[in-house]
Design a protein around this motif. Structure first.
Motif, PDB file in Angstrom:
ATOM      1  N   ASP A   4     -16.038  57.852  -4.259  1.00 42.83           N
ATOM      2  CA  ASP A   4     -16.563  56.755  -5.513  1.00 42.83           C
ATOM      3  C   ASP A   4     -18.024  56.719  -5.595  1.00 42.83           C
ATOM      4  O   ASP A   4     -18.829  57.801  -5.249  1.00 42.83           O
ATOM      5  N   LYS A  48     -17.460  58.996   4.286  1.00 42.54           N
ATOM      6  CA  LYS A  48     -17.829  57.685   3.964  1.00 42.54           C
ATOM      7  C   LYS A  48     -18.652  57.492   5.007  1.00 42.54           C
ATOM      8  O   LYS A  48     -18.383  57.570   6.373  1.00 42.54           O
ATOM      9  N   GLU A  73      -3.556  55.407  -0.014  1.00 40.13           N
ATOM     10  CA  GLU A  73      -4.539  54.413  -0.159  1.00 40.13           C
ATOM     11  C   GLU A  73      -5.544  54.508   0.837  1.00 40.13           C
ATOM     12  O   GLU A  73      -5.089  54.703   2.164  1.00 40.13           O
ATOM     13  N   SER A  75      -9.309  52.362   2.044  1.00 46.14           N
ATOM     14  CA  SER A  75     -10.313  51.173   2.144  1.00 46.14           C
ATOM     15  C   SER A  75     -11.132  50.957   3.176  1.00 46.14           C
ATOM     16  O   SER A  75     -10.691  51.408   4.273  1.00 46.14           O
ATOM     17  N   TYR A  76     -12.412  50.774   3.024  1.00 48.16           N
ATOM     18  CA  TYR A  76     -13.189  50.550   4.358  1.00 48.16           C
ATOM     19  C   TYR A  76     -13.821  49.154   4.176  1.00 48.16           C
ATOM     20  O   TYR A  76     -13.987  48.628   3.075  1.00 48.16           O
ATOM     21  N   SER A  78     -16.086  45.883   4.091  1.00 46.30           N
ATOM     22  CA  SER A  78     -17.272  45.498   3.358  1.00 46.30           C
ATOM     23  C   SER A  78     -17.998  44.461   4.337  1.00 46.30           C
ATOM     24  O   SER A  78     -17.608  43.865   5.207  1.00 46.30           O
TER      25      SER A  78
END
Length: 143
Positions: A4, A48, A73, A75-76, A78
């Motif tokens: 991203d 990442k 999918e 995601s990490y 935040s």
């Protein structure tokens, strides 16, 4: 997607035949030499950096040619959270790169055993055959 606008350009390269994992910083290359009639399949995954400085990359089902195709999918965390979450299809050995040993890995909210190779950063877990077709495992890794 895995890459991203916060991606630094660093990547992890996984060699299918040798099982070797290499962390490749942005603008660095690795030489590859093969003899006649030899082949290799490489999976290249953006790495990442999590808020706590841990570097992570989901490789996928490492015994398959298209290992990354299993990761549906990613995601990490935040707000300083050092956690990654993934949805993964299929069964077999799931692999990921982590710059530090994970504290905890769960699959569908159940804690699972894992292996961690200190030298390469390869984390592996075994995913059993799902009971439903096209089932997506929920994998959570605390780093």
């Amino acid at each position: 997607t895995v890459a991203d606008d916060k991606w630094t350009g660093d990547a992890v390269i996984f060699s299918h035949l040798s099982g070797e994992v290499v962390y490749l910083p942005k603008d660095v290359s690795i030489p590859i030499t093969m003899k006649s009639r030899e082949y290799e399949v490489f999976t290249v995954v953006p790495a990442k950096e999590l808020p706590n400085g841990v570097k992570f990359a989901p490789i996928g089902l490492i015994k398959m040619f298209n290992s990354g195709g299993a990761v549906k999918e990613f995601s990490y965390g935040s707000n300083g959270s050092a956690n990654v979450s993934m949805k993964v299809c299929g069964c077999g050995v799931f692999g990921a790169y982590s710059s530090t040993r994970p504290k905890l890995i769960t699959v569908d909210s159940e804690e699972v055993d894992f292996s961690y190779e200190e030298e390469s950063g390869l984390v592996t877990i075994d995913l059993r055959l799902p009971e439903k077709e096209l089932y997506q495992w929920n994998i959570s890794i605390d780093l």
